[in-house]
Design a protein around this motif. Structure first.
Motif, short mmCIF file in Angstrom:
data_model
loop_
_atom_site.label_atom_id
_atom_site.label_comp_id
_atom_site.label_asym_id
_atom_site.label_seq_id
_atom_site.Cartn_x
_atom_site.Cartn_y
_atom_site.Cartn_z
N GLU A 187 0.31 -0.72 -0.47
CA GLU A 187 0.14 0.02 -0.27
C GLU A 187 1.01 1.32 0.06
O GLU A 187 0.42 2.05 -0.94
N ALA A 188 2.04 0.90 0.08
CA ALA A 188 2.84 2.72 0.44
C ALA A 188 3.48 2.77 -1.09
O ALA A 188 3.18 3.86 -0.86
N CYS A 189 4.01 1.51 -1.07
CA CYS A 189 4.51 1.75 -2.74
C CYS A 189 3.35 1.82 -3.87
O CYS A 189 3.55 2.82 -4.47
N TRP A 190 2.28 1.95 -3.71
CA TRP A 190 0.82 1.64 -4.46
C TRP A 190 1.08 3.76 -4.13
O TRP A 190 0.40 3.56 -5.08
N GLN A 191 0.43 3.96 -3.24
CA GLN A 191 0.45 5.58 -3.05
C GLN A 191 1.05 6.20 -3.79
O GLN A 191 0.29 7.66 -3.92
N PHE A 192 2.47 5.47 -4.04
CA PHE A 192 3.20 6.43 -4.57
C PHE A 192 2.83 6.47 -6.64
O PHE A 192 3.72 7.71 -6.77
N ILE A 193 2.78 5.28 -6.91
CA ILE A 193 2.41 4.93 -7.95
C ILE A 193 1.68 5.20 -8.32
O ILE A 193 1.43 6.19 -9.50
N GLU A 194 0.09 4.68 -7.64
CA GLU A 194 -0.66 5.30 -8.50
C GLU A 194 -1.35 7.13 -8.85
O GLU A 194 -1.72 6.90 -9.68
N PRO A 195 -0.96 8.15 -8.82
CA PRO A 195 -0.82 8.85 -8.92
C PRO A 195 -0.28 9.36 -10.44
O PRO A 195 -0.55 10.45 -11.30
N LEU A 196 0.71 8.80 -10.31
CA LEU A 196 1.46 8.69 -11.77
C LEU A 196 0.81 7.85 -13.41
O LEU A 196 1.77 8.01 -14.20
#
Ligand code: TYD
Length: 198
Positions: A187-196
């Motif tokens: 989830e921590a990684c996803w929060q950085f990837i999702e906006p991109l």
């Protein structure tokens, strides 16, 4: 979109990379997962030498990582990016800087120039550092290759090197705490990837 995953041994970056790929594919994205060293046919041979070869001089080690990278970038990463895929790569140029220059003590300027030469200047859009104390990470490993078997001091320098690089370029890097459960790391990684990738 080119996203790389970095970190010390046993931090869980390879597991989280595959989960991110599943999530992106489920939303219909074209995703390529790849890794260094060892993508492609030549990469497999180079990986075998790097991880299991005897008597490898540190300079040869550095040059072999660069040789692997040059082929990987031109044959796999650039074609995938050119067709619009999201490329998720398990380790990339930052590993050479950290393992061979910071931890092994080889010339940092040479490692940086070698990376630029091997990649033709291809820099990730985002680099996720899955950070973990190597004393914890090393106990998670099932078996140890040539690099895993280095001293704890070496692995401490690797961890510090990654943290230093991340702090020096906060625009490209995001740091995730690898001591959390796998779900929380995801989830921590996803929060950085999702906006991109929206
Ligand atoms: P690998 O089995 O792919 O494991 P992981 O990435 O999960 O740790 O091992 C790759 C090893 O090679 C790892 O110890 C890090 C090291 N390495 C370097 O020393 N320099 C590099 O440029 C790269 C890409 C990897």
């Amino acid at each position: 979109m080119f996203i790389t995953f970095e970190g010390p041994e046993g931090a869980g970056k390879s597991t989280v990379l595959l989960s991110i790929a599943d999530r992106l594919r489920a939303s219909g994205r074209d995703v390529v997962t790849t890794r260094e060293p060892g993508a492609g046919e030549l990469g497999k041979s180079i990986r075998q030498i790097l991880l299991h070869g005897d008597d490898l001089d540190p300079k040869s080690e550095l040059l072999l990582f660069l040789a692997d990278r040059a082929n990987h970038v031109s044959n796999i990463v650039r074609p995938a990016l050119a067709r619009g895929a999201i490329v998720l790569c398990d380790r990339y140029a930052d590993s050479t800087l950290v393992y061979q220059a910071y931890a092994r003590g080889l010339d940092e300027a040479f490692a940086r120039a070698g990376n630029a030469f091997a990649t033709g200047g291809l820099v990730p859009d985002l680099t996720l550092l899955v950070d973990l104390d190597p004393r914890i990470g090393l106990t998670r490993l099932q078996s140890k290759d040539r690099l895993d078997a280095q001293s704890i001091d070496f692995h401490e320098r690797v961890r510090d090197g990654f943290l230093r690089e991340a702090a020096s370029d906060a625009k490209r890097w995001r740091v995730v705490d690898g001591s959390q459960t796998a779900d929380l790391v995801l989830e921590a990684c996803w929060q950085f990837i999702e906006p991109l990738v929206r």
